[in-house]
Design a protein around this motif. Structure first.
Motif, PDB file in Angstrom:
ATOM      1  N   ILE A  81       0.864  -1.194   0.000  1.00 48.98           N
ATOM      2  CA  ILE A  81       0.000   0.000   0.000  1.00 48.98           C
ATOM      3  C   ILE A  81       0.900   1.243   0.000  1.00 48.98           C
ATOM      4  O   ILE A  81       1.701   1.432   0.916  1.00 48.98           O
ATOM      5  N   GLN A  82       0.785   2.058  -1.034  1.00 50.44           N
ATOM      6  CA  GLN A  82       1.664   3.211  -1.206  1.00 50.44           C
ATOM      7  C   GLN A  82       1.285   4.349  -0.257  1.00 50.44           C
ATOM      8  O   GLN A  82       0.128   4.438   0.170  1.00 50.44           O
ATOM      9  N   PRO A  83       2.238   5.242   0.051  1.00 50.18           N
ATOM     10  CA  PRO A  83       1.945   6.331   0.999  1.00 50.18           C
ATOM     11  C   PRO A  83       0.720   7.167   0.604  1.00 50.18           C
ATOM     12  O   PRO A  83      -0.123   7.468   1.459  1.00 50.18           O
ATOM     13  N   ASP A  84       0.604   7.517  -0.679  1.00 47.77           N
ATOM     14  CA  ASP A  84      -0.541   8.335  -1.117  1.00 47.77           C
ATOM     15  C   ASP A  84      -1.861   7.578  -0.944  1.00 47.77           C
ATOM     16  O   ASP A  84      -2.889   8.166  -0.584  1.00 47.77           O
ATOM     17  N   VAL A  85      -1.810   6.283  -1.210  1.00 42.70           N
ATOM     18  CA  VAL A  85      -3.021   5.463  -1.075  1.00 42.70           C
ATOM     19  C   VAL A  85      -3.396   5.333   0.400  1.00 42.70           C
ATOM     20  O   VAL A  85      -4.577   5.442   0.768  1.00 42.70           O
ATOM     21  N   ALA A  86      -2.395   5.145   1.260  1.00 38.32           N
ATOM     22  CA  ALA A  86      -2.653   5.060   2.701  1.00 38.32           C
ATOM     23  C   ALA A  86      -3.251   6.377   3.204  1.00 38.32           C
ATOM     24  O   ALA A  86      -4.188   6.387   4.017  1.00 38.32           O
ATOM     25  N   PHE A  87      -2.720   7.496   2.712  1.00 43.15           N
ATOM     26  CA  PHE A  87      -3.219   8.836   3.077  1.00 43.15           C
ATOM     27  C   PHE A  87      -4.704   8.965   2.730  1.00 43.15           C
ATOM     28  O   PHE A  87      -5.527   9.394   3.549  1.00 43.15           O
TER      29      PHE A  87
ATOM     30  N   LEU B  34      -3.117  20.901 -12.341  1.00 46.24           N
ATOM     31  CA  LEU B  34      -3.435  22.084 -11.542  1.00 46.24           C
ATOM     32  C   LEU B  34      -2.409  22.324 -10.435  1.00 46.24           C
ATOM     33  O   LEU B  34      -2.520  23.295  -9.678  1.00 46.24           O
ATOM     34  N   GLY B  35      -1.434  21.434 -10.312  1.00 41.34           N
ATOM     35  CA  GLY B  35      -0.382  21.627  -9.337  1.00 41.34           C
ATOM     36  C   GLY B  35      -0.617  20.956  -7.999  1.00 41.34           C
ATOM     37  O   GLY B  35       0.127  21.182  -7.043  1.00 41.34           O
ATOM     38  N   PHE B  36      -1.630  20.100  -7.909  1.00 35.40           N
ATOM     39  CA  PHE B  36      -1.871  19.356  -6.671  1.00 35.40           C
ATOM     40  C   PHE B  36      -0.735  18.357  -6.450  1.00 35.40           C
ATOM     41  O   PHE B  36      -0.197  17.799  -7.399  1.00 35.40           O
ATOM     42  N   SER B  37      -0.397  18.121  -5.189  1.00 33.89           N
ATOM     43  CA  SER B  37       0.588  17.086  -4.868  1.00 33.89           C
ATOM     44  C   SER B  37       0.020  15.724  -5.252  1.00 33.89           C
ATOM     45  O   SER B  37      -1.194  15.571  -5.408  1.00 33.89           O
ATOM     46  N   SER B  38       0.903  14.725  -5.371  1.00 33.75           N
ATOM     47  CA  SER B  38       0.406  13.399  -5.743  1.00 33.75           C
ATOM     48  C   SER B  38      -0.498  12.836  -4.648  1.00 33.75           C
ATOM     49  O   SER B  38      -1.441  12.105  -4.929  1.00 33.75           O
ATOM     50  N   ALA B  39      -0.239  13.202  -3.387  1.00 29.89           N
ATOM     51  CA  ALA B  39      -1.097  12.730  -2.291  1.00 29.89           C
ATOM     52  C   ALA B  39      -2.516  13.289  -2.437  1.00 29.89           C
ATOM     53  O   ALA B  39      -3.503  12.564  -2.310  1.00 29.89           O
ATOM     54  N   VAL B  40      -2.605  14.593  -2.726  1.00 34.07           N
ATOM     55  CA  VAL B  40      -3.934  15.214  -2.856  1.00 34.07           C
ATOM     56  C   VAL B  40      -4.608  14.735  -4.144  1.00 34.07           C
ATOM     57  O   VAL B  40      -5.825  14.516  -4.175  1.00 34.07           O
ATOM     58  N   ALA B  41      -3.817  14.534  -5.202  1.00 35.98           N
ATOM     59  CA  ALA B  41      -4.394  14.003  -6.447  1.00 35.98           C
ATOM     60  C   ALA B  41      -4.995  12.620  -6.207  1.00 35.98           C
ATOM     61  O   ALA B  41      -6.015  12.268  -6.810  1.00 35.98           O
ATOM     62  N   THR B  42      -4.388  11.850  -5.307  1.00 41.96           N
ATOM     63  CA  THR B  42      -4.929  10.530  -4.981  1.00 41.96           C
ATOM     64  C   THR B  42      -6.238  10.650  -4.198  1.00 41.96           C
ATOM     65  O   THR B  42      -7.167   9.860  -4.403  1.00 41.96           O
ATOM     66  N   LEU B  43      -6.331  11.671  -3.319  1.00 42.44           N
ATOM     67  CA  LEU B  43      -7.611  11.913  -2.622  1.00 42.44           C
ATOM     68  C   LEU B  43      -8.709  12.186  -3.641  1.00 42.44           C
ATOM     69  O   LEU B  43      -9.818  11.639  -3.548  1.00 42.44           O
ATOM     70  N   VAL B  44      -8.393  13.050  -4.613  1.00 42.56           N
ATOM     71  CA  VAL B  44      -9.377  13.426  -5.636  1.00 42.56           C
ATOM     72  C   VAL B  44      -9.772  12.202  -6.465  1.00 42.56           C
ATOM     73  O   VAL B  44     -10.965  11.963  -6.712  1.00 42.56           O
ATOM     74  N   ALA B  45      -8.772  11.412  -6.867  1.00 49.70           N
ATOM     75  CA  ALA B  45      -9.051  10.225  -7.686  1.00 49.70           C
ATOM     76  C   ALA B  45      -9.931   9.227  -6.919  1.00 49.70           C
ATOM     77  O   ALA B  45     -10.834   8.607  -7.484  1.00 49.70           O
ATOM     78  N   THR B 132     -21.799  17.600  -6.111  1.00 48.26           N
ATOM     79  CA  THR B 132     -20.757  18.532  -6.527  1.00 48.26           C
ATOM     80  C   THR B 132     -19.719  18.632  -5.413  1.00 48.26           C
ATOM     81  O   THR B 132     -20.073  18.916  -4.267  1.00 48.26           O
ATOM     82  N   VAL B 133     -18.470  18.351  -5.749  1.00 51.93           N
ATOM     83  CA  VAL B 133     -17.402  18.445  -4.750  1.00 51.93           C
ATOM     84  C   VAL B 133     -16.250  19.279  -5.309  1.00 51.93           C
ATOM     85  O   VAL B 133     -16.072  19.376  -6.518  1.00 51.93           O
ATOM     86  N   LYS B 134     -15.511  19.906  -4.410  1.00 52.41           N
ATOM     87  CA  LYS B 134     -14.352  20.709  -4.823  1.00 52.41           C
ATOM     88  C   LYS B 134     -13.160  20.409  -3.928  1.00 52.41           C
ATOM     89  O   LYS B 134     -13.325  20.109  -2.742  1.00 52.41           O
ATOM     90  N   LYS B 135     -12.000  20.500  -4.546  1.00 56.18           N
ATOM     91  CA  LYS B 135     -10.752  20.398  -3.787  1.00 56.18           C
ATOM     92  C   LYS B 135      -9.908  21.607  -4.158  1.00 56.18           C
ATOM     93  O   LYS B 135      -9.719  21.906  -5.335  1.00 56.18           O
TER      94      LYS B 135
END
Lengths: 122, 138
Positions: A81-87, B34-45, B132-135
């Protein structure tokens, strides 16, 4: 896209290669549960390093695999499980409760050796 | 679309489980542009994946519309999940953790709300459901 399942000693190792559709996830579940019987496997490792997203369906299906495999006498461990996925999982509230997790394949094999009491003779 | 610019809007029709993957991948690309970090892009996905599955599960067909939005000097990604399905009988109930009429984990809508910064759901039996959601990029 089908997930390849390899047999290594008493264990089955499924390595996710890309994003999976819901149908792919269910196919993986059914194949693993069937192969536990065919190979008399004692443990199952699912490597999700390449999985793009762990949403509620993916997490629920992996939980089902672990519970179904346990009913057939095999322990399951999810690895990679990758860090971004865990987040994202933590934000969403997905805990994978009752499912063992390890950092990577190596740690997963060590976990299974301990929990099943068998040696994979690597 | 000019190649150096962020796509203003993208539409993904959702009518099979493959479209769930397509929608979340498109969302990740836009979030990254849009410049989101990969962590935040994963939240959106992840949020898009849940919304698209809800469409498939409850309405069978609908669409996900992704758009870049601005507020002051902040940029964000807006995701609209729209269907003309049966609607949500009790929105308050659907927002409770653990509630699901489809018999799964029930983390769908409450989970999406936790993943995103803004969340709005409109639903009625006549017109279907629009979430409708926004990040925002912090």
């Amino acid at each position: 896209m089908q997930v390849p399942i390899l047999k290594q000693g008493p264990y089955l190792i499924a390595t996710v290669q890309s994003a999976l559709t819901d149908a792919d996830m269910m196919q993986l579940r059914d194949a693993l549960v069937a192969q536990v019987g065919q190979h008399r496997a004692r443990g199952v490792i699912i490597d999700v390093t390449a999985l793009d997203v762990m949403d509620s369906f993916a997490a629920g299906t992996l939980q089902d695999v672990a519970h179904m495999a346990r009913l057939r006498g095999a322990e399951t461990v999810i690895v990679g499980i990758q860090p971004d996925v865990a987040f994202a999982m933590v934000h969403m509230g997905l805990t994978l409760e009752g499912v063992a997790t390890s950092l990577d394949l190596e740690a997963g094999l060590a976990h299974l050796d301990l929990s099943t009491g068998v040696s994979s003779h690597r | 679309m000019k190649s150096a610019e962020v796509a203003e809007e993208a539409r993904v029709t959702v009518e099979s489980d493959r479209d769930i993957v397509a929608a979340r991948m498109r969302g990740r690309v836009m979030a990254t542009e849009l410049g989101f970090s990969s962590a935040v892009a994963t939240l959106v996905a992840t949020a898009i994946s849940e919304l698209a599955r809800n469409i498939l599960l409850y309405a069978r067909r609908g669409e996900i519309v992704l758009a870049s939005v601005e507020r002051g000097d902040r940029r964000g990604l807006k995701v609209v999940a729209r269907d003309d399905g049966p609607g949500i009988a009790d929105v308050a109930q659907a927002m409770q953790d653990g509630f699901s009429t489809a018999g799964r984990l029930g983390l769908g809508l409450p989970g999406v709300r936790r993943l995103m910064d803004e969340f709005e759901v409109r639903s009625s039996p006549d017109v279907g459901t629009t979430v409708t959601v926004k990040k925002w990029n912090s």
